[in-house]
Scaffold this motif. Sequence first.
Motif, PDB file in Angstrom:
ATOM      1  N   ASP A 125      39.426  40.261  42.207  1.00 52.89           N
ATOM      2  CA  ASP A 125      40.779  40.371  41.629  1.00 52.89           C
ATOM      3  C   ASP A 125      41.855  39.803  42.563  1.00 52.89           C
ATOM      4  OD1 ASP A 125      39.611  41.623  39.491  1.00 52.89           O
ATOM      5  OD2 ASP A 125      40.272  43.632  40.053  1.00 52.89           O
ATOM      6  N   GLU A 126      41.584  39.778  43.850  1.00 45.37           N
ATOM      7  CA  GLU A 126      42.538  39.271  44.840  1.00 45.37           C
ATOM      8  C   GLU A 126      42.309  37.799  45.170  1.00 45.37           C
ATOM      9  OE1 GLU A 126      45.090  40.979  46.398  1.00 45.37           O
ATOM     10  OE2 GLU A 126      44.713  42.668  45.072  1.00 45.37           O
ATOM     11  N   ALA A 127      41.185  37.252  44.716  1.00 43.66           N
ATOM     12  CA  ALA A 127      40.819  35.871  45.049  1.00 43.66           C
ATOM     13  C   ALA A 127      41.624  34.869  44.235  1.00 43.66           C
ATOM     14  CB  ALA A 127      39.337  35.660  44.806  1.00 43.66           C
ATOM     15  N   ARG A 128      41.771  33.693  44.834  1.00 45.14           N
ATOM     16  CA  ARG A 128      42.443  32.567  44.177  1.00 45.14           C
ATOM     17  C   ARG A 128      41.371  31.623  43.643  1.00 45.14           C
ATOM     18  NH1 ARG A 128      43.615  27.465  45.857  1.00 45.14           N
ATOM     19  NH2 ARG A 128      42.812  27.813  47.957  1.00 45.14           N
ATOM     20  N   THR A 129      41.555  31.155  42.415  1.00 45.25           N
ATOM     21  CA  THR A 129      40.634  30.176  41.848  1.00 45.25           C
ATOM     22  C   THR A 129      40.924  28.816  42.475  1.00 45.25           C
ATOM     23  OG1 THR A 129      40.589  31.399  39.757  1.00 45.25           O
ATOM     24  CG2 THR A 129      39.796  29.121  39.712  1.00 45.25           C
ATOM     25  N   LEU A 130      39.865  28.135  42.894  1.00 50.10           N
ATOM     26  CA  LEU A 130      40.033  26.817  43.515  1.00 50.10           C
ATOM     27  C   LEU A 130      40.420  25.781  42.467  1.00 50.10           C
ATOM     28  CD1 LEU A 130      36.943  26.830  45.898  1.00 50.10           C
ATOM     29  CD2 LEU A 130      39.316  27.357  46.464  1.00 50.10           C
ATOM     30  N   ARG A 189      32.480  28.065  47.510  1.00 46.53           N
ATOM     31  CA  ARG A 189      32.393  26.906  46.600  1.00 46.53           C
ATOM     32  C   ARG A 189      31.569  27.264  45.364  1.00 46.53           C
ATOM     33  NH1 ARG A 189      36.411  24.056  48.232  1.00 46.53           N
ATOM     34  NH2 ARG A 189      36.326  23.424  50.393  1.00 46.53           N
ATOM     35  N   ALA A 190      30.512  28.058  45.536  1.00 42.37           N
ATOM     36  CA  ALA A 190      29.642  28.420  44.418  1.00 42.37           C
ATOM     37  C   ALA A 190      30.389  29.219  43.355  1.00 42.37           C
ATOM     38  CB  ALA A 190      28.435  29.206  44.920  1.00 42.37           C
ATOM     39  N   ALA A 191      31.290  30.107  43.776  1.00 38.96           N
ATOM     40  CA  ALA A 191      32.044  30.929  42.827  1.00 38.96           C
ATOM     41  C   ALA A 191      33.374  30.284  42.458  1.00 38.96           C
ATOM     42  CB  ALA A 191      32.290  32.315  43.411  1.00 38.96           C
ATOM     43  N   ASN A 192      33.740  29.209  43.161  1.00 37.17           N
ATOM     44  CA  ASN A 192      35.017  28.526  42.938  1.00 37.17           C
ATOM     45  C   ASN A 192      36.199  29.464  43.206  1.00 37.17           C
ATOM     46  OD1 ASN A 192      36.214  26.018  42.321  1.00 37.17           O
ATOM     47  ND2 ASN A 192      36.786  26.759  40.298  1.00 37.17           N
ATOM     48  N   LEU A 193      36.053  30.279  44.291  1.00 34.74           N
ATOM     49  CA  LEU A 193      37.073  31.256  44.653  1.00 34.74           C
ATOM     50  C   LEU A 193      37.420  31.161  46.130  1.00 34.74           C
ATOM     51  CD1 LEU A 193      35.720  34.444  42.826  1.00 34.74           C
ATOM     52  CD2 LEU A 193      37.663  33.027  42.128  1.00 34.74           C
ATOM     53  N   ALA A 194      38.658  31.534  46.455  1.00 37.56           N
ATOM     54  CA  ALA A 194      39.109  31.633  47.837  1.00 37.56           C
ATOM     55  C   ALA A 194      39.643  33.051  48.044  1.00 37.56           C
ATOM     56  CB  ALA A 194      40.197  30.609  48.129  1.00 37.56           C
ATOM     57  N   PHE A 195      39.053  33.761  49.001  1.00 37.42           N
ATOM     58  CA  PHE A 195      39.412  35.144  49.289  1.00 37.42           C
ATOM     59  C   PHE A 195      40.429  35.167  50.429  1.00 37.42           C
ATOM     60  CE2 PHE A 195      35.218  35.104  47.436  1.00 37.42           C
ATOM     61  CZ  PHE A 195      35.309  36.082  46.454  1.00 37.42           C
ATOM     62  N   PRO A 196      41.556  35.853  50.253  1.00 36.29           N
ATOM     63  CA  PRO A 196      42.600  35.851  51.295  1.00 36.29           C
ATOM     64  C   PRO A 196      42.195  36.660  52.523  1.00 36.29           C
ATOM     65  CG  PRO A 196      43.174  37.409  49.572  1.00 36.29           C
ATOM     66  CD  PRO A 196      41.927  36.695  49.103  1.00 36.29           C
ATOM     67  N   ILE A 197      42.774  36.282  53.654  1.00 34.03           N
ATOM     68  CA  ILE A 197      42.629  37.041  54.891  1.00 34.03           C
ATOM     69  C   ILE A 197      44.015  37.570  55.216  1.00 34.03           C
ATOM     70  CG2 ILE A 197      42.048  36.960  57.338  1.00 34.03           C
ATOM     71  CD1 ILE A 197      40.198  34.588  56.635  1.00 34.03           C
ATOM     72  N   ARG A 198      44.153  38.875  55.255  1.00 32.93           N
ATOM     73  CA  ARG A 198      45.455  39.505  55.521  1.00 32.93           C
ATOM     74  C   ARG A 198      45.363  40.343  56.785  1.00 32.93           C
ATOM     75  NH1 ARG A 198      45.571  41.132  49.461  1.00 32.93           N
ATOM     76  NH2 ARG A 198      46.269  39.187  48.521  1.00 32.93           N
TER      77      ARG A 198
END
Length: 88
Positions: A82-87, A64-73
């Motif tokens: 670079d792989e994260a999605r912006t919330l 939440r602090a970075a406003n990013l979601a990191f994928p789990i593959r």
Amino acid sequence: MSDDPDLPPDSPPPVPPLDPIPEPDPDPRAGRAAFDRRMLEALVCPQTQGPLSYDAERQELVSRAANLAFPIRGGIPVMLADEARTLD
């Protein structure tokens, strides 16, 4: 000394093979490898060093602090900005 007739006398005993590393258990709900939730205790956001939350439905670790979601593959978190999605 070995009792195996195929080995020369005075040779060390054979080393048993190692057990293979087990694959993660599949997640029956999504057909994906399951994420080990205990790993969440050790992981932090690579940008803020803050806590992450696990979104099982999207298979992401959310900062939440970075406003990013990191994928789990394949059960492995991809902790690259670079792989994260912006919330939204």
